[in-house]
Enzyme design. Structure first.
Site, short mmCIF file in Angstrom:
data_model
loop_
_atom_site.label_atom_id
_atom_site.label_comp_id
_atom_site.label_asym_id
_atom_site.label_seq_id
_atom_site.Cartn_x
_atom_site.Cartn_y
_atom_site.Cartn_z
N LYS A 170 48.60 81.47 68.26
CA LYS A 170 47.18 81.76 68.44
C LYS A 170 46.99 83.23 68.80
O LYS A 170 47.88 83.84 69.36
CB LYS A 170 46.62 80.91 69.61
CG LYS A 170 46.47 79.45 69.33
CD LYS A 170 45.90 78.74 70.56
CE LYS A 170 45.77 77.24 70.34
NZ LYS A 170 44.84 76.85 69.29
N ARG A 212 47.49 66.28 66.83
CA ARG A 212 47.50 65.10 65.96
C ARG A 212 48.92 64.58 65.77
O ARG A 212 49.12 63.39 65.55
CB ARG A 212 46.83 65.43 64.63
CG ARG A 212 47.47 66.54 63.85
CD ARG A 212 46.55 67.16 62.81
NE ARG A 212 45.49 67.98 63.40
CZ ARG A 212 44.53 68.57 62.71
NH1 ARG A 212 44.49 68.45 61.40
NH2 ARG A 212 43.61 69.29 63.33
#
Ligand code: BES
Ligand code: MN
Ligand code: ZN
Length: 515
Positions: free
Chosen positions: A280, A354
């Site tokens: 990120k 996920r």
């Protein structure tokens, strides 16, 4: 905090601050406790209202010194805003927080509240006042060595004034429930606000174990070897870049006599999300210590369910891991094998939530055959773009559950908004090399997260809550200070409360037949 329900008259209560919440445009009236109080104060409250110095707008306050006219040295008028039905309790929760934080600023150690008229039961009213006050006063002080103003002052006692013996009982019940809930939310906020160097997967596991020791909950933890045994390749894949081992937390609430398939709650317990190899940007990355907020909400909810003696079986699952880049980290293009047997091509290592949820959902389906599954996860930045910080994104396969969650969310002011999960979206996660891939392009980011999770729930009724926009706040509101919000616990409890126990259902059916 000591919480008491007393049958004192407002003019007789000896608290440092007596809070009088008032609806916008309302007067003190001619009869009742507020009118009597105002008479003792020689019409001071009425003056403030009539002059327009106090208008009753939501969270506005006016402080009056009472100069010996009543037992409390100060009266604090608190605005409830407009009395508009579905949001009355939310306004009360906020006003109660405003009163409590104002009292703390004044250095008060005790606060009494004169409950206002609301379209709700006495129990709901007391719950809202208690939740508002306790959650508004919430603070994480552990990491500060110098005391600031708020930590020098501490409110120690909250008194709710009851007008009758029957009201007293109901208020007591509501206040107790409110306190249990506020303590669960505070636990989740502590976990979300505390830094990643303390809150790692092992810490979450230890927290769950402590919960089991202090309540009736059962706790089991899976270590990495057991995860290996169960073929949890996705959870292990995310964790392999970190020096911290992953954890898999299982909390069970099994009330005596409860039978039937459990409700399973699953929470994302990603204790720090750097993005991994798909790293990120640096700006704001520190906030990613809160990426375990779904897991924290599940831990808090389980604690509250046990303390409230919730009548149904509920299981809480928290897959916990860090997501860091290193020489051992999972790479874009790598293929992982989930517990369900499905293979997953990792396109972006930052879509890690996920992956760890995939193994938890498969575990839930295989081990518990649940009545339904609700998962909570700070899953996508895209849900923040779509809904901002006003609602959680909801997707799922069970319309009844989603309706229940939406209505519960309106009642407790933790709102959800449904996004579609049409089959067509699943095309976006077809992989050229594996069964599926973990991202699906720029379009419909939050839905793609949901579509991915759907691959692991089989035909179990399931709802996914993407809480990325709600778990953290930069502005805060009266009962949600800046930082971790503990979002989701109040919603889950309100939702579960609305679900009839399977046994009770069978009984009422038998009764209906007999008559
Ligand atoms: N934990 C983040 C999502 C997030 C974003 C939470 C902002 C709270 C605030 C999640 O793991 C993530 O990085 N998601 C990616 C998914 C993408 C790579 C498909 C995202 O949203 O960018
Ligand atoms: Mn991520
Ligand atoms: Zn994440």
């Amino acid at each position: 905090m000591l919480i008491e329900i007393k049958r004192d008259k407002p003019e007789a209560v000896a608290a440092d601050v007596l809070a009088v919440p008032l609806w916008q445009g309302a007067t003190v009236g001619r009869r009742g406790a507020a009118a009597q109080l105002d008479a003792r104060l020689e019409g001071l409250i009425g003056d403030y209202i009539e002059s327009g110095d106090f208008k009753g707008t939501l969270n506005s306050t006016a402080l009056l010194r009472t100069r010996g006219m009543i037992a409390a040295p100060r009266v604090l008028l608190v605005g409830l805003g407009e009395k508009s039905e579905p949001r009355e309790l939310e306004h009360l929760r906020q006003a109660s927080a405003s009163a409590a934080t104002t009292a703390r600023k004044l250095g008060a150690t005790s606060l009494a509240v004169l409950p206002p008229a609301v379209s709700a039961t006495a129990s709901e009213l007391a719950q809202a006042i208690t939740e508002g006050a306790l959650l508004g006063l919430y603070k994480l002080e552990k990491y500060k060595t110098a005391d600031d103003e708020a930590s020098q002052n501490a409110l120690e006692q909250l008194t709710l004034l009851a007008t009758s013996a029957s009201a007293q009982k109901e208020l007591q019940r509501g206040a107790e429930r409110g306190q249990v809930i506020a303590e669960a939310v505070s636990l989740a906020r502590d976990l979300g606000n505390s830094p990643g160097n303390d809150i790692n997967p092992s810490y979450l596991a230890a927290t769950a174990q402590t919960l089991a020791e202090t309540t009736s909950l059962g706790c089991r933890l899976l270590d990495p070897a057991e995860m290996e045994e169960l073929n949890m390749g996705c959870l292990l894949g995310v964790a392999q870049g970190s020096a911290q081992p992953p954890a898999f937390i299982i909390l069970e609430h099994t009330p005596r006599g409860a039978s039937g398939a459990p409700i399973v709650l699953v929470g994302k317990g990603l204790t720090f999300d750097s993005g991994g190899i798909s790293i990120k940007p640096a700006g704001g990355m520190e906030d990613m210590k809160m990426d375990m907020s779904g897991g924290a909400a599940v831990l808090g909810t389980m604690q509250a369910l046990a303390r409230l003696n919730y009548p149904r079986r509920v299981v809480g699952l928290v897959p916990a891991s860090e997501n860091l880049p290193s020489g051992t980290a999972v790479k874009p293009g790598d293929i992982l094998r989930a517990m369900s047997g499905k293979t997953v091509e990792v396109i972006n290592t930052d879509a890690e939530g996920r992956l760890i949820l995939a193994d938890a959902l498969a575990y839930a389906v295989e081990k518990y055959k649940p009545a339904c599954i609700i998962d909570l996860a700070t899953l996508t930045g895209a849900v923040v773009v779509a809904l901002g910080s006003q609602a959680t994104g909801m997707m799922g396969t069970d319309d009844d559950m989603m309706t229940r969650l939406r209505e519960a969310g309106e009642r407790c002011a933790e709102r959800v908004w449904q996004l579609p999960l049409f089959d067509e979206y699943s095309k976006q996660i077809k992989s050229d090399f594996a069964d599926i891939k973990n991202t699906g392009g720029r379009e419909a980011g939050s839905i793609i997260g949901g579509a991915f999770l759907k691959e692991f729930v089989g035909d179990t009724p399931w709802v996914h809550l993407d809480i990325a926009g709600m778990a953290w706040t930069r502005e805060g509101k009266p009962y949600v200070p800046k930082g971790s919000t503990g979002w989701g616990i109040r919603l889950l409890l309100e939702t579960l409360e609305s679900m009839p126990a399977p046994a009770a259902k069978a009984k009422s059916r038998a009764k209906a037949k007999a008559s």
